[in-house]
Design an enzyme around this catalytic site. Structure first.
Site, PDB file in Angstrom:
ATOM      1  N   HIS A  70       0.796  -1.234   0.000  1.00  0.00           N
ATOM      2  CA  HIS A  70       0.000   0.000   0.000  1.00  0.00           C
ATOM      3  C   HIS A  70       0.825   1.280   0.000  1.00  0.00           C
ATOM      4  CE1 HIS A  70       0.960  -0.180   4.271  1.00  0.00           C
ATOM      5  NE2 HIS A  70       0.723   1.109   4.306  1.00  0.00           N
TER       6      HIS A  70
HETATM    7  C1  UD1 Z   1      -1.964   5.249   6.030  1.00  0.00           C
HETATM    8  C2  UD1 Z   1      -0.661   5.717   6.654  1.00  0.00           C
HETATM    9  C3  UD1 Z   1       0.375   4.608   6.538  1.00  0.00           C
HETATM   10  C4  UD1 Z   1      -0.136   3.310   7.107  1.00  0.00           C
HETATM   11  C5  UD1 Z   1      -1.442   2.956   6.397  1.00  0.00           C
HETATM   12  C6  UD1 Z   1      -2.045   1.664   6.895  1.00  0.00           C
HETATM   13  C7  UD1 Z   1      -0.145   8.115   6.500  1.00  0.00           C
HETATM   14  C8  UD1 Z   1       0.700   9.113   5.817  1.00  0.00           C
HETATM   15  N1  UD1 Z   1      -0.118   6.874   5.977  1.00  0.00           N
HETATM   16  O1  UD1 Z   1      -1.714   5.087   4.629  1.00  0.00           O
HETATM   17  O2  UD1 Z   1       1.526   4.981   7.266  1.00  0.00           O
HETATM   18  O3  UD1 Z   1       0.805   2.283   6.899  1.00  0.00           O
HETATM   19  O4  UD1 Z   1      -2.357   4.031   6.617  1.00  0.00           O
HETATM   20  O5  UD1 Z   1      -3.085   1.276   6.077  1.00  0.00           O
HETATM   21  O6  UD1 Z   1      -0.803   8.444   7.454  1.00  0.00           O
HETATM   22  N2  UD1 Z   1      -9.120   4.685   1.900  1.00  0.00           N
HETATM   23  C9  UD1 Z   1     -10.361   4.080   1.866  1.00  0.00           C
HETATM   24  N3  UD1 Z   1     -10.890   3.688   3.046  1.00  0.00           N
HETATM   25  C10 UD1 Z   1     -10.267   3.866   4.245  1.00  0.00           C
HETATM   26  C11 UD1 Z   1      -9.015   4.496   4.243  1.00  0.00           C
HETATM   27  C12 UD1 Z   1      -8.455   4.883   3.063  1.00  0.00           C
HETATM   28  O7  UD1 Z   1     -10.951   3.891   0.828  1.00  0.00           O
HETATM   29  O8  UD1 Z   1     -10.820   3.473   5.267  1.00  0.00           O
HETATM   30  C13 UD1 Z   1      -8.512   5.090   0.613  1.00  0.00           C
HETATM   31  C14 UD1 Z   1      -8.767   6.513   0.280  1.00  0.00           C
HETATM   32  O9  UD1 Z   1      -9.013   6.624  -1.077  1.00  0.00           O
HETATM   33  C15 UD1 Z   1      -7.470   7.217   0.609  1.00  0.00           C
HETATM   34  C16 UD1 Z   1      -6.439   6.118   0.404  1.00  0.00           C
HETATM   35  O10 UD1 Z   1      -7.112   4.893   0.700  1.00  0.00           O
HETATM   36  O11 UD1 Z   1      -7.240   8.319  -0.179  1.00  0.00           O
HETATM   37  C17 UD1 Z   1      -5.258   6.254   1.292  1.00  0.00           C
HETATM   38  O12 UD1 Z   1      -5.643   6.430   2.666  1.00  0.00           O
HETATM   39  P1  UD1 Z   1      -4.712   7.321   3.658  1.00  0.00           P
HETATM   40  O13 UD1 Z   1      -5.250   7.276   5.025  1.00  0.00           O
HETATM   41  O14 UD1 Z   1      -4.510   8.656   3.061  1.00  0.00           O
HETATM   42  O15 UD1 Z   1      -3.312   6.610   3.597  1.00  0.00           O
HETATM   43  P2  UD1 Z   1      -2.908   5.070   3.586  1.00  0.00           P
HETATM   44  O16 UD1 Z   1      -2.339   4.764   2.266  1.00  0.00           O
HETATM   45  O17 UD1 Z   1      -4.017   4.186   4.077  1.00  0.00           O
END
Ligand code: UD1
Length: 375
Positions: free
Chosen positions: A214
């Site tokens: 991810h």
């Molecule tokens: C975040 C953390 C990362 C951690 C990871 C675990 C930061 C910078 N990154 O990354 O360190 O290892 O979480 O998973 O804080 N999304 C969904 N549903 C959710 C959450 C996210 O659909 O419940 C999608 C959204 O489109 C979002 C993307 O995933 O834009 C990324 O989510 P985000 O929280 O920004 O970062 P992660 O890649 O999950």
């Protein structure tokens, strides 16, 4: 003056929940044993992760008390997401001022909440302080640096973290080597699922590898993802791969030809994100793990399962020297060669015992909090 000490413990994203579960368990056990200690512990969920499988399921699996509030920040660019965390957490802090804010890990919520707190003069304790990849292009490295720079109490999980913090000029009086809370959760929950994992059984697999992916540096651009995808294509011919897909990665899997091709391969099995109990059970029985996660490098070390980390660096070098982890980057040839090497039955490597990765880190944190808060 309040008759009690108010502690806010913050979590926002999936790996945070695993960490606060261990601290919350240790705090509750301590408070049950010492009814005279007047501490109120409140869990604040920032809502950075919001899908049921990325968030609520973890609260259920790990028996985490219901959060006092959910800030509902959701997704966004780094700036927008961090800004919302800052704004909403500050508002909460202004309503009732806690005596201590505990933040964990290295996600945007960790940094946002620690900044909001110190700006109001509220002490911050950072659990899992001092980890460094020395790669400032990694968003989590910035979060780690900022959070550690502003925290009052730095709880570390391994010995190299102390060296990193001291090198950055952080006073030794602020650093407490308590061990690894993620391992606390792992050890206390591992026995809750028995037998061969149902996720693998349902797919008709007797042996398997697990993949998690991810990191933006691996899955946001097709050219970065390509080498990994090509390696996976080769590896699945040797061992079936189970891949619980993170929402960020689901996008590139759908958007690119190589992603769609991978999804169609006969021995490459995509699943939705798994709950904590199912995932650690699957991890325990895996022959091989391929990952770009931080926590999984640690969990495989404790479970003694070979782990190939699909990154150029790690903030957890102890898993390379003492664990079962190999850094393999994202070039096809290197990843595939490493996979075939560790799958060879002659390959032997056992993890060494890691100091304070013993299931008692939460208890050590509570002991330090007694000194800080006076109890
Ligand atoms: C975040 C953390 C990362 C951690 C990871 C675990 C930061 C910078 N990154 O990354 O360190 O290892 O979480 O998973 O804080 N999304 C969904 N549903 C959710 C959450 C996210 O659909 O419940 C999608 C959204 O489109 C979002 C993307 O995933 O834009 C990324 O989510 P985000 O929280 O920004 O970062 P992660 O890649 O999950």
């Amino acid at each position: 003056m309040k008759p009690f000490k108010l502690i806010y413990m913050v979590a926002g994203a999936r790996p945070n929940y695993v960490k606060i579960a261990a601290i919350s368990r240790a705090l509750n056990a301590f408070l049950r044993k010492h009814p005279g200690v007047q501490w109120k512990v409140r869990i604040i969920n920032t809502g950075q992760h919001y899908d049921y499988l990325m968030s609520k399921k973890f609260f259920q699996d790990l028996n985490i008390p219901v959060p006092y509030c959910d800030l509902g920040v959701g997704s966004g660019t780094h700036g927008a997401q961090t800004a919302l965390v800052l704004e909403r957490f500050e508002k909460l802090l202004l309503q009732k001022r806690p005596d201590l804010v505990i933040v964990v890990g290295d996600v945007n919520s960790t940094m946002g909440c620690s900044l909001a707190s110190v700006k109001l003069g509220i002490p911050v304790a950072h659990v899992e302080a001092g980890l460094r990849s020395f790669d400032r292009t990694m968003p989590e490295e910035i979060n780690r640096l900022v959070t550690d720079a502003v925290s009052d109490y730095l709880f570390t999980s391994c010995e190299d973290a102390w060296t990193n913090l001291r090198r950055e000029g952080i006073s030794r009086n602020k650093i407490f080597f308590v061990g690894n809370v993620m391992v606390d959760s792992l050890l206390s929950n591992l026995g809750k699922r028995t037998g061969f994992p149902s996720v693998a059984r349902d797919l008709g697999l007797k042996k398997y590898a697990i993949l998690t992916l991810h990191r933006p540096s691996n899955v946001d651009r097709e050219e970065d993802f390509r080498g990994i995808a090509l390696a996976l294509e080769k590896i699945q011919q040797k061992i079936p791969i189970i891949f619980p897909v993170h929402p960020r990665t689901a996008k590139i899997m759908k958007k690119t030809l190589i992603g769609r091709k991978l999804a169609d391969l006969p021995h490459f099995h995509l699943t939705r994100p798994l709950g904590y109990l199912d995932f650690i059970h699957l991890l325990k029985h895996a022959r091989l793990v391929l990952t770009d996660s931080g926590g999984i490098q640690e969990e495989t070390a404790v479970l003694n399962v070979p782990c190939l980390t699909l990154r150029e660096n790690t903030e957890r070098p102890i898993t390379l020297t003492h664990g079962t982890n190999y850094l393999v980057g994202r070039r096809c040839g290197k990843i595939a060669a490493a996979a075939f090497k560790v799958l060879d039955p002659r390959h032997k490597r056992r993890a060494k015992r890691l100091r304070y990765w013993d299931g008692k880190a939460g208890e050590r944190i509570v002991q330090v909090l007694r000194t800080i808060l006076g109890a």
